[in-house]
Design a protein around this motif. Structure first.
Motif, PDB file in Angstrom:
ATOM      1  N   LYS A  40      54.784 -27.419  24.100  1.00 33.61           N
ATOM      2  CA  LYS A  40      53.509 -27.793  23.492  1.00 33.61           C
ATOM      3  C   LYS A  40      52.475 -28.241  24.518  1.00 33.61           C
ATOM      4  CE  LYS A  40      55.286 -29.071  18.950  1.00 33.61           C
ATOM      5  NZ  LYS A  40      55.398 -30.147  17.932  1.00 33.61           N
ATOM      6  N   ASN A  41      52.943 -28.819  25.615  1.00 32.23           N
ATOM      7  CA  ASN A  41      52.029 -29.361  26.614  1.00 32.23           C
ATOM      8  C   ASN A  41      52.209 -28.780  28.015  1.00 32.23           C
ATOM      9  OD1 ASN A  41      50.740 -31.352  24.843  1.00 32.23           O
ATOM     10  ND2 ASN A  41      52.751 -32.346  24.845  1.00 32.23           N
ATOM     11  N   PHE A  42      52.901 -27.663  28.124  1.00 31.45           N
ATOM     12  CA  PHE A  42      53.062 -27.043  29.427  1.00 31.45           C
ATOM     13  C   PHE A  42      53.316 -25.553  29.306  1.00 31.45           C
ATOM     14  CE2 PHE A  42      57.610 -26.473  29.108  1.00 31.45           C
ATOM     15  CZ  PHE A  42      58.034 -27.522  28.313  1.00 31.45           C
ATOM     16  N   ASP A  43      53.043 -24.839  30.379  1.00 30.64           N
ATOM     17  CA  ASP A  43      53.233 -23.398  30.444  1.00 30.64           C
ATOM     18  C   ASP A  43      53.423 -23.037  31.919  1.00 30.64           C
ATOM     19  OD1 ASP A  43      51.266 -20.463  29.446  1.00 30.64           O
ATOM     20  OD2 ASP A  43      53.416 -20.741  29.720  1.00 30.64           O
TER      21      ASP A  43
END
Length: 115
Positions: free
Chosen positions: A100-103
């Motif tokens: 949800k908060n990283f890629d």
């Protein structure tokens, strides 16, 4: 920050096999979804397969039955076993960790399949 490093790419003849590995470092938790993508010159980046921390895997129709994605959570490593390789499988293969908060993305490893 998570760092992903792919390895195992190379040159193989059509019909052959190749195994790719992606080692993740810097993690303080088990990443839920890990992916393998590939991109051939002049083509769009394509999702090859995805796998959850629980081992639930899905594969693209183009590789289904030939490729298998797996992972070892203890080693923070995701794998891609490629069998019955075809020239159209030639591409740079990328490991991806998404939440949800990283890629996060690896640098990619070249896979070339000759006729």
């Amino acid at each position: 920050q998570v760092q992903l490093v792919e390895s195992g790419g190379g040159l193989v003849q059509a019909g052959g096999s190749l195994s790719l590995s992606c080692a993740a470092s810097g993690t303080i938790f088990i990443i839920n979804v890990m992916n393998w993508y590939r991109q051939a010159p002049g083509k769009q980046r394509e999702l090859v397969g995805s796998i959850t921390s629980g081992g639930i895997a899905v594969h693209a129709d183009s590789v289904k039955g030939r490729f298998t994605i797996s992972r070892d959570n203890a080693k923070n490593t995701v794998y891609l076993q490629m069998n019955s390789l075809k020239p159209e499988d030639t591409a740079v293969y990328y490991c991806n960790a998404r939440g949800k908060n990283f890629d996060y993305w690896g640098q990619g490893t070249q896979v070339t399949v000759s006729s």
